[in-house]
Write a protein that holds these residues in place. Structure first.
Motif, PDB file in Angstrom:
ATOM      1  N   PHE A  47       0.850  -1.180   0.000  1.00 15.87           N
ATOM      2  CA  PHE A  47       0.000   0.000   0.000  1.00 15.87           C
ATOM      3  C   PHE A  47       0.892   1.239   0.000  1.00 15.87           C
ATOM      4  O   PHE A  47       1.710   1.414   0.897  1.00 15.87           O
ATOM      5  N   LEU A  48       0.739   2.084  -1.007  1.00 17.73           N
ATOM      6  CA  LEU A  48       1.611   3.245  -1.151  1.00 17.73           C
ATOM      7  C   LEU A  48       0.768   4.514  -1.014  1.00 17.73           C
ATOM      8  O   LEU A  48      -0.050   4.831  -1.887  1.00 17.73           O
ATOM      9  N   ALA A  49       0.934   5.198   0.119  1.00 16.33           N
ATOM     10  CA  ALA A  49       0.187   6.424   0.399  1.00 16.33           C
ATOM     11  C   ALA A  49       0.904   7.614  -0.228  1.00 16.33           C
ATOM     12  O   ALA A  49       2.128   7.748  -0.108  1.00 16.33           O
ATOM     13  N   VAL A  50       0.146   8.465  -0.888  1.00 15.66           N
ATOM     14  CA  VAL A  50       0.699   9.658  -1.542  1.00 15.66           C
ATOM     15  C   VAL A  50      -0.022  10.892  -1.014  1.00 15.66           C
ATOM     16  O   VAL A  50      -1.238  11.029  -1.173  1.00 15.66           O
ATOM     17  N   ASP A  51       0.745  11.786  -0.360  1.00 17.42           N
ATOM     18  CA  ASP A  51       0.170  13.057   0.083  1.00 17.42           C
ATOM     19  C   ASP A  51       1.039  14.245  -0.344  1.00 17.42           C
ATOM     20  O   ASP A  51       0.781  15.386   0.060  1.00 17.42           O
ATOM     21  N   ASP A  52       2.043  13.991  -1.168  1.00 18.98           N
ATOM     22  CA  ASP A  52       2.890  15.057  -1.711  1.00 18.98           C
ATOM     23  C   ASP A  52       2.094  15.826  -2.769  1.00 18.98           C
ATOM     24  O   ASP A  52       1.681  15.238  -3.783  1.00 18.98           O
ATOM     25  N   GLU A 112      -6.415  17.920  -7.676  1.00 22.85           N
ATOM     26  CA  GLU A 112      -5.260  18.485  -6.949  1.00 22.85           C
ATOM     27  C   GLU A 112      -5.580  18.773  -5.482  1.00 22.85           C
ATOM     28  O   GLU A 112      -4.663  18.917  -4.673  1.00 22.85           O
ATOM     29  N   GLU A 113      -6.872  18.849  -5.144  1.00 24.32           N
ATOM     30  CA  GLU A 113      -7.274  19.137  -3.761  1.00 24.32           C
ATOM     31  C   GLU A 113      -7.409  17.875  -2.915  1.00 24.32           C
ATOM     32  O   GLU A 113      -7.594  17.961  -1.693  1.00 24.32           O
ATOM     33  N   ILE A 114      -7.348  16.700  -3.546  1.00 24.59           N
ATOM     34  CA  ILE A 114      -7.487  15.453  -2.788  1.00 24.59           C
ATOM     35  C   ILE A 114      -6.312  15.338  -1.811  1.00 24.59           C
ATOM     36  O   ILE A 114      -5.150  15.444  -2.215  1.00 24.59           O
ATOM     37  N   PRO A 115      -6.585  15.106  -0.523  1.00 22.40           N
ATOM     38  CA  PRO A 115      -5.482  15.088   0.443  1.00 22.40           C
ATOM     39  C   PRO A 115      -4.669  13.800   0.465  1.00 22.40           C
ATOM     40  O   PRO A 115      -3.517  13.805   0.895  1.00 22.40           O
ATOM     41  N   LEU A 116      -5.269  12.692  -0.017  1.00 28.78           N
ATOM     42  CA  LEU A 116      -4.559  11.417   0.114  1.00 28.78           C
ATOM     43  C   LEU A 116      -4.939  10.467  -1.018  1.00 28.78           C
ATOM     44  O   LEU A 116      -6.116  10.230  -1.279  1.00 28.78           O
ATOM     45  N   LEU A 117      -3.925   9.935  -1.680  1.00 32.81           N
ATOM     46  CA  LEU A 117      -4.101   8.856  -2.652  1.00 32.81           C
ATOM     47  C   LEU A 117      -3.491   7.599  -2.049  1.00 32.81           C
ATOM     48  O   LEU A 117      -2.448   7.653  -1.402  1.00 32.81           O
ATOM     49  N   LEU A 118      -4.166   6.483  -2.257  1.00 32.97           N
ATOM     50  CA  LEU A 118      -3.636   5.214  -1.776  1.00 32.97           C
ATOM     51  C   LEU A 118      -3.568   4.251  -2.952  1.00 32.97           C
ATOM     52  O   LEU A 118      -4.583   3.806  -3.477  1.00 32.97           O
ATOM     53  N   PHE A 119      -2.346   3.968  -3.404  1.00 32.93           N
ATOM     54  CA  PHE A 119      -2.131   3.020  -4.487  1.00 32.93           C
ATOM     55  C   PHE A 119      -1.943   1.630  -3.879  1.00 32.93           C
ATOM     56  O   PHE A 119      -1.214   1.464  -2.895  1.00 32.93           O
ATOM     57  N   VAL A 120      -2.604   0.654  -4.484  1.00 37.54           N
ATOM     58  CA  VAL A 120      -2.557  -0.710  -3.969  1.00 37.54           C
ATOM     59  C   VAL A 120      -1.924  -1.612  -5.028  1.00 37.54           C
ATOM     60  O   VAL A 120      -2.371  -1.637  -6.180  1.00 37.54           O
ATOM     61  N   THR A 181      -8.879   7.298  -3.851  1.00 32.90           N
ATOM     62  CA  THR A 181      -8.803   8.711  -3.477  1.00 32.90           C
ATOM     63  C   THR A 181      -9.512   8.834  -2.134  1.00 32.90           C
ATOM     64  O   THR A 181     -10.658   8.404  -1.987  1.00 32.90           O
ATOM     65  N   LEU A 182      -8.846   9.415  -1.146  1.00 30.03           N
ATOM     66  CA  LEU A 182      -9.375   9.449   0.215  1.00 30.03           C
ATOM     67  C   LEU A 182      -9.384  10.868   0.770  1.00 30.03           C
ATOM     68  O   LEU A 182      -8.457  11.645   0.527  1.00 30.03           O
ATOM     69  N   GLY A 183     -10.431  11.177   1.518  1.00 38.92           N
ATOM     70  CA  GLY A 183     -10.543  12.484   2.150  1.00 38.92           C
ATOM     71  C   GLY A 183     -11.878  12.597   2.876  1.00 38.92           C
ATOM     72  O   GLY A 183     -12.733  11.708   2.778  1.00 38.92           O
TER      73      GLY A 183
END
Length: 228
Positions: A47-52, A112-120, A181-183
């Protein structure tokens, strides 16, 4: 939260606030995900979380391009969105796709406003048998935390670009299963009302034989609405 409340009210949330999801909340979501059943307890997942923000902006461009490709397929009568359930009304299906496109457009326009992406990612996942229970556990845990999300696979149209941006060691066999996409949602949680009732999509002992019970409306919240 009652487990049935989670099951009945967890739905795709495409309109999200930009507020960051705390790291502790993310940890609870992922800790629930890794408890999911998986064949042989092999746990071939990552699970790769992206918040950059810069990375999210790069994925926003890919996401919009990928959606455009999917809707081009739909317009030409190809791709997964074209298929309807057996006996379903084609015009109603097209109308549903238009509504989905509307909410999907919001997600794409505000990506661009999404605070967190989670790649599985998974290895040799047998069609998703091992990874999708973990994804659903993550979405249910997110619901318990007040976090909404959407599972999408459109970025698989640009799998090489995704792997490059994230530094995925593809030589080891890792393959993207989905992106979440999470928020925190702008909308309200609620029970999905646009579902065919149980007796219309279920059989007992032989295909097409009556299930044996009619469920005219959702059984959560509890009610005395089940008739034989």
């Amino acid at each position: 939260m009652d487990i049935y409340e989670g099951l009945y009210t967890t739905r795709m949330m495409r309109r999200l606030r930009p507020d960051p999801v705390p790291l502790e909340t993310q940890a609870r979501i992922l800790d629930a995900a890794v408890r999911a059943p998986n064949g042989g307890n092999t746990q071939r997942w990552h699970f790769l979380a992206v918040d950059d923000p810069e990375l999210i902006a790069a994925f926003a461009q890919l996401f919009r391009r990928a959606r455009a490709l999917e809707y081009e397929k739909f317009q030409t009568g190809t791709g997964p969105m074209v298929a309807t359930a057996p006996g379903a009304d084609a015009a109603a299906h097209v109308a549903t796709m238009r509504r989905m496109k509307g909410s999907g457009d919001y997600l794409a326009d505000h990506f661009e406003e999404i605070p967190l992406l989670l790649f599985v990612f998974a290895i040799d996942d047998l069609g998703g048998a091992n990874i999708y229970p973990a994804i659903w556990s993550a979405l249910l845990a997110a619901r318990a935390e007040g976090v909404g999300g959407v599972m999408t696979m459109v970025l698989r149209n640009f799998e090489d670009e995704v792997n490059g941006l994230l530094g995925v060691p593809v030589e080891e066999g890792w393959k993207m299963s989905a992106m979440l996409t999470l928020g925190y949602p702008l909308g309200n949680w609620g029970v999905a009302a646009n579902r065919h009732p149980v007796q219309e999509v279920s059989s007992r002992n032989h295909w097409g034989k009556p299930f044996g019970l009619e469920v005219p409306q959702p059984l959560w919240p509890p009610q005395d609405a089940v008739s034989a």
